[in-house]
Design a protein around this motif. Structure first.
Motif, PDB file in Angstrom:
ATOM      1  N   ARG A   5       0.854  -1.195  -0.085  1.00  3.82           N
ATOM      2  CA  ARG A   5       0.254   0.055   0.152  1.00  3.82           C
ATOM      3  C   ARG A   5       0.900   1.327   0.021  1.00  3.82           C
ATOM      4  O   ARG A   5       0.562   2.116  -0.769  1.00  3.82           O
ATOM      5  CB  ARG A   5      -0.985   0.056   1.110  1.00  3.82           C
ATOM      6  N   ARG A   6       1.719   1.154   0.812  1.00  4.18           N
ATOM      7  CA  ARG A   6       2.746   2.220   0.875  1.00  4.18           C
ATOM      8  C   ARG A   6       3.651   2.548  -0.374  1.00  4.18           C
ATOM      9  O   ARG A   6       3.585   3.708  -0.982  1.00  4.18           O
ATOM     10  CB  ARG A   6       3.706   2.252   2.179  1.00  4.18           C
ATOM     11  N   ALA A   7       3.586   1.656  -1.223  1.00  3.32           N
ATOM     12  CA  ALA A   7       4.627   1.698  -2.269  1.00  3.32           C
ATOM     13  C   ALA A   7       3.703   2.064  -3.318  1.00  3.32           C
ATOM     14  O   ALA A   7       4.232   3.034  -4.159  1.00  3.32           O
ATOM     15  CB  ALA A   7       5.211   0.136  -2.716  1.00  3.32           C
ATOM     16  N   LEU A   8       2.295   1.632  -3.169  1.00  3.02           N
ATOM     17  CA  LEU A   8       1.330   2.098  -4.244  1.00  3.02           C
ATOM     18  C   LEU A   8       1.263   3.675  -4.246  1.00  3.02           C
ATOM     19  O   LEU A   8       1.319   4.291  -5.243  1.00  3.02           O
ATOM     20  CB  LEU A   8       0.279   1.521  -4.095  1.00  3.02           C
ATOM     21  N   LEU A   9       1.027   4.123  -2.869  1.00  4.03           N
ATOM     22  CA  LEU A   9       0.831   5.569  -2.668  1.00  4.03           C
ATOM     23  C   LEU A   9       1.995   6.360  -3.048  1.00  4.03           C
ATOM     24  O   LEU A   9       1.729   7.438  -3.805  1.00  4.03           O
ATOM     25  CB  LEU A   9       0.443   5.644  -1.163  1.00  4.03           C
ATOM     26  N   MET A  10       3.211   5.890  -2.597  1.00  6.84           N
ATOM     27  CA  MET A  10       4.422   6.807  -3.031  1.00  6.84           C
ATOM     28  C   MET A  10       4.489   6.984  -4.605  1.00  6.84           C
ATOM     29  O   MET A  10       4.716   8.018  -5.200  1.00  6.84           O
ATOM     30  CB  MET A  10       5.585   6.124  -2.460  1.00  6.84           C
ATOM     31  N   TYR A  11       4.294   5.722  -5.199  1.00  8.44           N
ATOM     32  CA  TYR A  11       4.542   5.661  -6.779  1.00  8.44           C
ATOM     33  C   TYR A  11       3.228   6.338  -7.451  1.00  8.44           C
ATOM     34  O   TYR A  11       3.552   7.284  -8.153  1.00  8.44           O
ATOM     35  CB  TYR A  11       4.329   4.155  -7.229  1.00  8.44           C
ATOM     36  N   ALA A  12       2.422   6.257  -7.028  1.00  9.21           N
ATOM     37  CA  ALA A  12       0.904   7.278  -7.419  1.00  9.21           C
ATOM     38  C   ALA A  12       1.256   8.731  -7.408  1.00  9.21           C
ATOM     39  O   ALA A  12       1.338   9.611  -8.365  1.00  9.21           O
ATOM     40  CB  ALA A  12      -0.285   6.911  -6.920  1.00  9.21           C
ATOM     41  N   ARG A  13       1.779   9.057  -6.221  1.00 12.19           N
ATOM     42  CA  ARG A  13       2.156  10.717  -6.086  1.00 12.19           C
ATOM     43  C   ARG A  13       3.349  10.835  -7.007  1.00 12.19           C
ATOM     44  O   ARG A  13       3.370  12.143  -7.646  1.00 12.19           O
ATOM     45  CB  ARG A  13       2.643  10.728  -4.650  1.00 12.19           C
ATOM     46  N   ARG A  14       4.295  10.041  -7.023  1.00 11.61           N
ATOM     47  CA  ARG A  14       5.632  10.578  -7.845  1.00 11.61           C
ATOM     48  C   ARG A  14       5.016  10.833  -9.260  1.00 11.61           C
ATOM     49  O   ARG A  14       5.789  11.363 -10.171  1.00 11.61           O
ATOM     50  CB  ARG A  14       6.497   9.271  -7.816  1.00 11.61           C
ATOM     51  N   ILE A  15       4.133   9.850  -9.698  1.00 11.22           N
ATOM     52  CA  ILE A  15       3.891  10.008 -11.365  1.00 11.22           C
ATOM     53  C   ILE A  15       2.525  11.077 -11.334  1.00 11.22           C
ATOM     54  O   ILE A  15       1.980  10.992 -12.628  1.00 11.22           O
ATOM     55  CB  ILE A  15       3.385   8.467 -11.927  1.00 11.22           C
ATOM     56  N   GLY A  16       2.309  11.668 -10.301  1.00 12.67           N
ATOM     57  CA  GLY A  16       1.111  12.675 -10.416  1.00 12.67           C
ATOM     58  C   GLY A  16      -0.516  12.158 -10.360  1.00 12.67           C
ATOM     59  O   GLY A  16      -1.173  12.824 -10.822  1.00 12.67           O
ATOM     60  N   PHE A  17      -0.390  10.669 -10.103  1.00  8.59           N
ATOM     61  CA  PHE A  17      -1.901  10.386  -9.906  1.00  8.59           C
ATOM     62  C   PHE A  17      -2.521  10.740  -8.419  1.00  8.59           C
ATOM     63  O   PHE A  17      -1.955  10.987  -7.545  1.00  8.59           O
ATOM     64  CB  PHE A  17      -1.938   8.840  -9.967  1.00  8.59           C
ATOM     65  N   PRO A  18      -3.897  10.694  -8.530  1.00  9.94           N
ATOM     66  CA  PRO A  18      -4.465  11.054  -7.156  1.00  9.94           C
ATOM     67  C   PRO A  18      -3.979   9.704  -6.374  1.00  9.94           C
ATOM     68  O   PRO A  18      -3.661   8.735  -6.638  1.00  9.94           O
ATOM     69  CB  PRO A  18      -5.929  11.044  -7.345  1.00  9.94           C
ATOM     70  N   GLU A  19      -4.421  10.132  -4.860  1.00 14.31           N
ATOM     71  CA  GLU A  19      -4.405   8.927  -4.160  1.00 14.31           C
ATOM     72  C   GLU A  19      -5.251   7.705  -4.450  1.00 14.31           C
ATOM     73  O   GLU A  19      -6.308   7.651  -4.710  1.00 14.31           O
ATOM     74  CB  GLU A  19      -4.863   9.243  -2.518  1.00 14.31           C
ATOM     75  N   PRO A  20      -4.366   6.489  -4.353  1.00 17.06           N
ATOM     76  CA  PRO A  20      -5.314   5.388  -4.966  1.00 17.06           C
ATOM     77  C   PRO A  20      -6.391   4.670  -4.120  1.00 17.06           C
ATOM     78  O   PRO A  20      -6.373   4.896  -2.842  1.00 17.06           O
ATOM     79  CB  PRO A  20      -4.142   4.299  -5.003  1.00 17.06           C
ATOM     80  N   VAL A  21      -7.370   4.039  -4.891  1.00 17.43           N
ATOM     81  CA  VAL A  21      -8.541   3.641  -4.050  1.00 17.43           C
ATOM     82  C   VAL A  21      -7.991   2.081  -3.860  1.00 17.43           C
ATOM     83  O   VAL A  21      -7.689   1.718  -5.062  1.00 17.43           O
ATOM     84  CB  VAL A  21      -9.879   3.831  -4.948  1.00 17.43           C
ATOM     85  N   VAL A  22      -8.175   1.642  -2.764  1.00 18.48           N
ATOM     86  CA  VAL A  22      -7.741   0.107  -2.481  1.00 18.48           C
ATOM     87  C   VAL A  22      -8.862  -0.885  -2.550  1.00 18.48           C
ATOM     88  O   VAL A  22      -9.747  -0.541  -1.731  1.00 18.48           O
ATOM     89  CB  VAL A  22      -6.882   0.172  -1.205  1.00 18.48           C
ATOM     90  N   PHE A  23      -8.807  -1.747  -3.542  1.00 17.03           N
ATOM     91  CA  PHE A  23      -9.516  -2.785  -3.176  1.00 17.03           C
ATOM     92  C   PHE A  23      -8.930  -4.017  -2.734  1.00 17.03           C
ATOM     93  O   PHE A  23      -7.641  -4.490  -2.983  1.00 17.03           O
ATOM     94  CB  PHE A  23     -10.251  -3.204  -4.599  1.00 17.03           C
ATOM     95  N   PHE A  24      -9.199  -4.705  -1.659  1.00 12.52           N
ATOM     96  CA  PHE A  24      -8.667  -5.522  -1.019  1.00 12.52           C
ATOM     97  C   PHE A  24      -9.587  -6.679  -0.380  1.00 12.52           C
ATOM     98  O   PHE A  24     -10.517  -6.670   0.344  1.00 12.52           O
ATOM     99  CB  PHE A  24      -7.790  -4.842   0.379  1.00 12.52           C
ATOM    100  N   ASP A  25      -9.151  -7.790  -1.033  1.00  9.98           N
ATOM    101  CA  ASP A  25      -9.958  -9.184  -0.687  1.00  9.98           C
ATOM    102  C   ASP A  25      -8.734  -9.898   0.410  1.00  9.98           C
ATOM    103  O   ASP A  25      -7.975 -10.361  -0.335  1.00  9.98           O
ATOM    104  CB  ASP A  25     -10.448 -10.021  -1.741  1.00  9.98           C
ATOM    105  N   ASN A  26      -8.829  -9.897   1.728  1.00  8.78           N
ATOM    106  CA  ASN A  26      -7.967 -10.676   2.422  1.00  8.78           C
ATOM    107  C   ASN A  26      -8.562 -11.860   2.829  1.00  8.78           C
ATOM    108  O   ASN A  26      -9.667 -12.046   3.412  1.00  8.78           O
ATOM    109  CB  ASN A  26      -7.440  -9.955   3.669  1.00  8.78           C
ATOM    110  N   GLY A  27      -7.791 -13.182   2.654  1.00  6.13           N
ATOM    111  CA  GLY A  27      -8.422 -14.379   3.106  1.00  6.13           C
ATOM    112  C   GLY A  27      -8.915 -15.547   2.260  1.00  6.13           C
ATOM    113  O   GLY A  27      -8.647 -16.498   2.096  1.00  6.13           O
ATOM    114  N   PRO A  28      -9.932 -14.851   1.186  1.00  2.54           N
ATOM    115  CA  PRO A  28     -10.544 -15.920   0.137  1.00  2.54           C
ATOM    116  C   PRO A  28      -9.509 -16.649  -0.948  1.00  2.54           C
ATOM    117  O   PRO A  28      -8.586 -15.788  -1.148  1.00  2.54           O
ATOM    118  CB  PRO A  28     -11.623 -15.056  -0.532  1.00  2.54           C
TER     119      PRO A  28
END
Length: 101
Positions: A5-28
């Motif tokens: 998540r941190r890596a995605l956020l940092m990369y999105a900022r670096r390339i000028g994207f807005p803060e990412p929306v996270v879709f997360f299915d944990n477990g299935p």
């Protein structure tokens, strides 16, 4: 997961994207219903997202064929799937051994 998540956020900022929306299915497992993935796919089809930023296709399934199938589904729906750049290993510079006679 927080590392991704941190890596995605940092990369999105670096390339000028807005803060990412996270879709997360944990477990299935990949064979069970994954509501967040289904939500993402529906929203892409509706045109709500034009880019999906991921650490790698493994986020969709541990089965490579299934993971790449999701990536292709997203692309066919008109979405650009972008993977985080892979870290490069820096090779230390070697010193030239001194020449002695």
């Amino acid at each position: 997961m927080n590392t991704h998540r941190r890596a995605l956020l940092m990369y999105a900022r670096r390339i000028g994207f807005p803060e990412p929306v996270v879709f997360f299915d944990n477990g299935p497992s990949s064979r069970e219903a994954r509501p967040s993935l289904e939500n993402l796919l529906q929203r892409v089809v509706l045109g709500q997202f034009g880019v999906v930023l991921i650490p790698g296709p493994f986020v969709f399934s541990i089965d490579d064929l299934a993971a790449h199938s999701v990536v292709e589904h997203l692309r066919r729906a008109g979405c650009r799937v972008m993977e985080l750049p892979r870290p490069t290993r820096r090779i230390p510079r070697q010193r030239n051994p001194s020449r002695s006679a």
